[in-house]
Write a protein that holds these residues in place. Sequence first.
Motif, PDB file in Angstrom:
ATOM      1  N   GLU A 136     -28.915  -5.666 -46.548  1.00  0.00           N
ATOM      2  CA  GLU A 136     -29.327  -6.949 -47.130  1.00  0.00           C
ATOM      3  C   GLU A 136     -29.163  -6.979 -48.648  1.00  0.00           C
ATOM      4  O   GLU A 136     -29.297  -8.024 -49.264  1.00  0.00           O
ATOM      5  N   ILE A 137     -28.873  -5.821 -49.246  1.00  0.00           N
ATOM      6  CA  ILE A 137     -28.751  -5.726 -50.705  1.00  0.00           C
ATOM      7  C   ILE A 137     -27.288  -5.915 -51.109  1.00  0.00           C
ATOM      8  O   ILE A 137     -26.417  -5.181 -50.677  1.00  0.00           O
ATOM      9  N   VAL A 138     -27.035  -6.934 -51.932  1.00  0.00           N
ATOM     10  CA  VAL A 138     -25.699  -7.176 -52.449  1.00  0.00           C
ATOM     11  C   VAL A 138     -25.492  -6.348 -53.721  1.00  0.00           C
ATOM     12  O   VAL A 138     -24.446  -5.744 -53.925  1.00  0.00           O
ATOM     13  N   LYS A 139     -26.511  -6.318 -54.575  1.00  0.00           N
ATOM     14  CA  LYS A 139     -26.416  -5.622 -55.857  1.00  0.00           C
ATOM     15  C   LYS A 139     -27.799  -5.129 -56.251  1.00  0.00           C
ATOM     16  O   LYS A 139     -28.786  -5.845 -56.089  1.00  0.00           O
ATOM     17  N   ALA A 140     -27.867  -3.904 -56.744  1.00  0.00           N
ATOM     18  CA  ALA A 140     -29.138  -3.327 -57.194  1.00  0.00           C
ATOM     19  C   ALA A 140     -28.929  -2.663 -58.545  1.00  0.00           C
ATOM     20  O   ALA A 140     -28.048  -1.823 -58.699  1.00  0.00           O
ATOM     21  N   ASN A 141     -29.736  -3.076 -59.510  1.00  0.00           N
ATOM     22  CA  ASN A 141     -29.667  -2.485 -60.841  1.00  0.00           C
ATOM     23  C   ASN A 141     -31.035  -1.960 -61.248  1.00  0.00           C
ATOM     24  O   ASN A 141     -32.061  -2.568 -60.928  1.00  0.00           O
ATOM     25  N   VAL A 142     -31.033  -0.867 -61.989  1.00  0.00           N
ATOM     26  CA  VAL A 142     -32.266  -0.352 -62.577  1.00  0.00           C
ATOM     27  C   VAL A 142     -32.637  -1.257 -63.741  1.00  0.00           C
ATOM     28  O   VAL A 142     -31.777  -1.612 -64.556  1.00  0.00           O
ATOM     29  N   VAL A 143     -33.904  -1.650 -63.813  1.00  0.00           N
ATOM     30  CA  VAL A 143     -34.389  -2.455 -64.919  1.00  0.00           C
ATOM     31  C   VAL A 143     -34.770  -1.503 -66.043  1.00  0.00           C
ATOM     32  O   VAL A 143     -35.641  -0.650 -65.873  1.00  0.00           O
ATOM     33  N   ILE A 144     -34.110  -1.651 -67.165  1.00  0.00           N
ATOM     34  CA  ILE A 144     -34.366  -0.791 -68.320  1.00  0.00           C
ATOM     35  C   ILE A 144     -35.548  -1.379 -69.094  1.00  0.00           C
ATOM     36  O   ILE A 144     -35.532  -2.547 -69.486  1.00  0.00           O
ATOM     37  N   SER A 145     -36.567  -0.550 -69.311  1.00  0.00           N
ATOM     38  CA  SER A 145     -37.757  -1.006 -70.017  1.00  0.00           C
ATOM     39  C   SER A 145     -37.908  -0.204 -71.313  1.00  0.00           C
ATOM     40  O   SER A 145     -37.756   1.022 -71.318  1.00  0.00           O
ATOM     41  N   PHE A 146     -38.215  -0.898 -72.387  1.00  0.00           N
ATOM     42  CA  PHE A 146     -38.409  -0.234 -73.684  1.00  0.00           C
ATOM     43  C   PHE A 146     -39.879  -0.253 -74.097  1.00  0.00           C
ATOM     44  O   PHE A 146     -40.207  -0.165 -75.256  1.00  0.00           O
ATOM     45  N   LYS A 147     -40.782  -0.401 -73.115  1.00  0.00           N
ATOM     46  CA  LYS A 147     -42.214  -0.433 -73.396  1.00  0.00           C
ATOM     47  C   LYS A 147     -42.724   0.928 -73.760  1.00  0.00           C
ATOM     48  O   LYS A 147     -42.325   1.925 -73.274  1.00  0.00           O
TER      49      LYS A 147
END
Length: 147
Positions: A136-147
């Motif tokens: 069901e996943i077309v595209k998966a990216n890691v969310v980069i967080s600068f917190k």
Amino acid sequence: MAEASLPENDLFIVDVTVSDSAVRPKITVLADGEQGITIDQCASISRRVNAKIVEEYGEEMSYVLEVSSPGVDFPLSQPQQYKRNIGRSLKLKMQDGTEKTGKLEEVTETGINLTQEIKQKGKKATYEPVQIPFGEIVKANVVISFK
């Protein structure tokens, strides 16, 4: 050729592309490993792929070969890549066109378990566990967080 050129068992091929140029095609091999991949491992893969190309097509063939690891902005495509990112936030584009964002909790043989972030106007975001099959996943990216 790329799969057969991996120097260690914990490495895997993420993507192989060949440009359309008939004069001097560019071959790009993206490889990764369960513990990441080193420059020396990329160089070893490059030498092995190069030797296989020469063996298959001869030394006269002109091409550019690039072997590297996928960057942080490159979408996840292999289950092994998901495993390396357990605990990180992912942004998913689904087959039905929707998007999901949440923390990757677990990777199974058939998909992932995600703590999905549900945003509602004027309310604090809530979180709910959801199981998502890889299909069901077309595209998966890691969310980069600068917190």
